[in-house]
Design an enzyme around this catalytic site. Sequence first.
Site, PDB file in Angstrom:
ATOM      1  N   LYS A  68      -8.214  53.390  50.224  1.00  0.00           N
ATOM      2  CA  LYS A  68      -7.357  53.595  51.555  1.00  0.00           C
ATOM      3  C   LYS A  68      -5.933  53.242  51.290  1.00  0.00           C
ATOM      4  O   LYS A  68      -5.503  53.095  50.555  1.00  0.00           O
ATOM      5  CB  LYS A  68      -7.885  51.961  52.163  1.00  0.00           C
ATOM      6  CG  LYS A  68      -7.378  50.633  51.662  1.00  0.00           C
ATOM      7  CD  LYS A  68      -8.045  49.451  52.100  1.00  0.00           C
ATOM      8  CE  LYS A  68      -7.741  48.241  51.246  1.00  0.00           C
ATOM      9  NZ  LYS A  68      -8.671  47.101  51.760  1.00  0.00           N
ATOM     10  N   ARG A  83     -12.424  37.949  59.952  1.00  0.00           N
ATOM     11  CA  ARG A  83     -11.814  39.206  60.730  1.00  0.00           C
ATOM     12  C   ARG A  83     -12.881  39.715  61.223  1.00  0.00           C
ATOM     13  O   ARG A  83     -13.251  39.513  62.406  1.00  0.00           O
ATOM     14  CB  ARG A  83     -11.256  40.080  59.415  1.00  0.00           C
ATOM     15  CG  ARG A  83     -10.063  39.319  58.890  1.00  0.00           C
ATOM     16  CD  ARG A  83      -9.005  40.091  57.977  1.00  0.00           C
ATOM     17  NE  ARG A  83      -9.847  41.037  57.252  1.00  0.00           N
ATOM     18  CZ  ARG A  83      -9.367  41.734  56.312  1.00  0.00           C
ATOM     19  NH1 ARG A  83      -8.148  41.556  55.780  1.00  0.00           N
ATOM     20  NH2 ARG A  83     -10.125  42.369  55.267  1.00  0.00           N
ATOM     21  N   TYR A 121      26.956  47.307  51.059  1.00  0.00           N
ATOM     22  CA  TYR A 121      27.180  46.895  52.426  1.00  0.00           C
ATOM     23  C   TYR A 121      27.302  45.383  52.138  1.00  0.00           C
ATOM     24  O   TYR A 121      26.501  44.674  51.359  1.00  0.00           O
ATOM     25  CB  TYR A 121      25.920  46.972  53.318  1.00  0.00           C
ATOM     26  CG  TYR A 121      25.987  48.481  53.645  1.00  0.00           C
ATOM     27  CD1 TYR A 121      26.687  49.031  54.656  1.00  0.00           C
ATOM     28  CD2 TYR A 121      24.838  49.395  53.235  1.00  0.00           C
ATOM     29  CE1 TYR A 121      26.640  50.302  54.967  1.00  0.00           C
ATOM     30  CE2 TYR A 121      24.735  50.409  53.838  1.00  0.00           C
ATOM     31  CZ  TYR A 121      25.401  51.131  54.742  1.00  0.00           C
ATOM     32  OH  TYR A 121      25.558  52.177  55.228  1.00  0.00           O
ATOM     33  N   MET A 151      19.612  52.081  52.308  1.00  0.00           N
ATOM     34  CA  MET A 151      18.407  52.860  52.535  1.00  0.00           C
ATOM     35  C   MET A 151      18.447  53.830  51.492  1.00  0.00           C
ATOM     36  O   MET A 151      17.138  54.318  51.136  1.00  0.00           O
ATOM     37  CB  MET A 151      18.873  53.406  53.938  1.00  0.00           C
ATOM     38  CG  MET A 151      17.614  54.359  54.581  1.00  0.00           C
ATOM     39  SD  MET A 151      17.705  55.188  55.958  1.00  0.00           S
ATOM     40  CE  MET A 151      17.981  53.747  57.190  1.00  0.00           C
TER      41      MET A 151
HETATM   42  C1  LIG Z   1      -9.214  46.602  50.778  1.00  0.00           C
HETATM   43  C2  LIG Z   1     -10.455  45.884  50.718  1.00  0.00           C
HETATM   44  C3  LIG Z   1     -11.086  45.919  49.429  1.00  0.00           C
HETATM   45  C4  LIG Z   1     -10.350  45.947  48.169  1.00  0.00           C
HETATM   46  O1  LIG Z   1      -9.666  44.912  47.613  1.00  0.00           O
HETATM   47  P1  LIG Z   1      -8.768  44.812  46.404  1.00  0.00           P
HETATM   48  O2  LIG Z   1      -8.366  43.402  46.207  1.00  0.00           O
HETATM   49  O3  LIG Z   1      -7.650  45.816  46.317  1.00  0.00           O
HETATM   50  O4  LIG Z   1      -9.716  44.987  45.233  1.00  0.00           O
HETATM   51  C5  LIG Z   1     -12.624  45.314  49.257  1.00  0.00           C
HETATM   52  N1  LIG Z   1     -13.289  45.324  50.522  1.00  0.00           N
HETATM   53  C6  LIG Z   1     -12.638  45.355  51.550  1.00  0.00           C
HETATM   54  C7  LIG Z   1     -13.625  45.049  52.862  1.00  0.00           C
HETATM   55  C8  LIG Z   1     -11.439  45.665  51.710  1.00  0.00           C
HETATM   56  O5  LIG Z   1     -10.810  45.855  53.087  1.00  0.00           O
END
Ligand SMILES: *Cc1c(COP(=O)(O)O)cnc(C)c1O
Length: 378
Positions: free
Chosen positions: A32, A134, A262, A310
């Site tokens: 992701k 969640r 800056y 930046m």
């Molecule tokens: C992002 C995520 C993972 C992976 O977590 P890591 O700590 O990066 O290994 C696993 N399960 C869910 C539901 C996630 O959202």
Amino acid sequence: MPLRALARVDLGAISANCARLAALAPLCAVVKADGYGHGAVEAARAAQTGGAAWLAVATAGEAAELRAAGIGGPLLVMGALSPEELDMAVAAGADIVAWREELIAALAARARAPRASSPGDIGVHVKLDTGMGRLGTRDPDEATRVAELVAATPGLRLAGAMTHFATADDDPAFMAEQLGRFLPWADALASRHPGLIRHASNSAAALGNPIARLDMIRCGIAIYGMDPFHRDPAGRGLRPALELVSYVAEIKRARPGESAGYGRRFIAERDTWLATIPVGYGDGMPRGLTNRADVLVGGRRVPVAGTVSMDNITVDLGPGEPPPVGTEAVLLGARGGERILAEEWAAALGTINYEITCGITPRVPREYGAAPAAAGGR
Ligand SMILES: *Cc1c(COP(=O)(O)O)cnc(C)c1O
């Protein structure tokens, strides 16, 4: 002249990290957020090469991106899905996560509609919220009803039972509590539905607690060679896959009292040489690293001098003969026995390594290959 800023991604490291994790349990590689900033498509391919049986993403759009690039194999969308996103996930032939009966009804309608792109059954993983608070249902009976409804609905396939840990990196007692809520429910379901995959562990849980590995581990951070416990990844046999490099674009002398950047947050106290490196928060080097990070210039560790802006930073090279303009500057990575880890930036910023690589912006081109020889042959 080198590029102003470049993220070099060592796909061999991702494959090797995946092989290390796949030796623990069947591996679902989490790609992701553009593969935690490394590039989702390339990371997914490298993960499969390393032995990942599954891929996971957070969003339907991310699933569609992988499929459009020709990436096959089991794919799980872990996030919440709006009706439009559900269509996209189904069209991508991805499995989805569910915990409410209404979603199963919506899915059943989609399963009945003719689908040219992904004609098979729609795989569903039912999520029990055991303490993350969640997604998922807190009620095991509701989770069971959803699972049985999936199993009884033509066109749907009950593929998994899952939960997610809130404290796998820092509170084993609470993690054990969550596992204690998950297992009786998941085991009962698996006994009625052979082939169902029970999965719970992120990277920290997979590395830290063998009991939590179950039928599959969902690893993100570790496949990129970062440490889920925020320490040195080498301690877990992981190799960082990303380095962020730039170069010295300008060198100038600073006399005592002269400033850089800056707000004049660096003022020279002695005669010294300042180098300007054309990388900044527009590239993903957080402004919070103002006066708080080091850079490897020509392999030598030197401090950031003044405000991260930046597009540029300045570093203090010291009074000795400076290296020439064009010298390599490594923001994250290893050279000649020195290395700067994402964990080092994260500690300086009070955040976690995840946010460091996810924060490298699209302005920085990603280059794929093997990194130059790592520090000290570690
Ligand atoms: C992002 C995520 C993972 C992976 O977590 P890591 O700590 O990066 O290994 C696993 N399960 C869910 C539901 C996630 O959202």
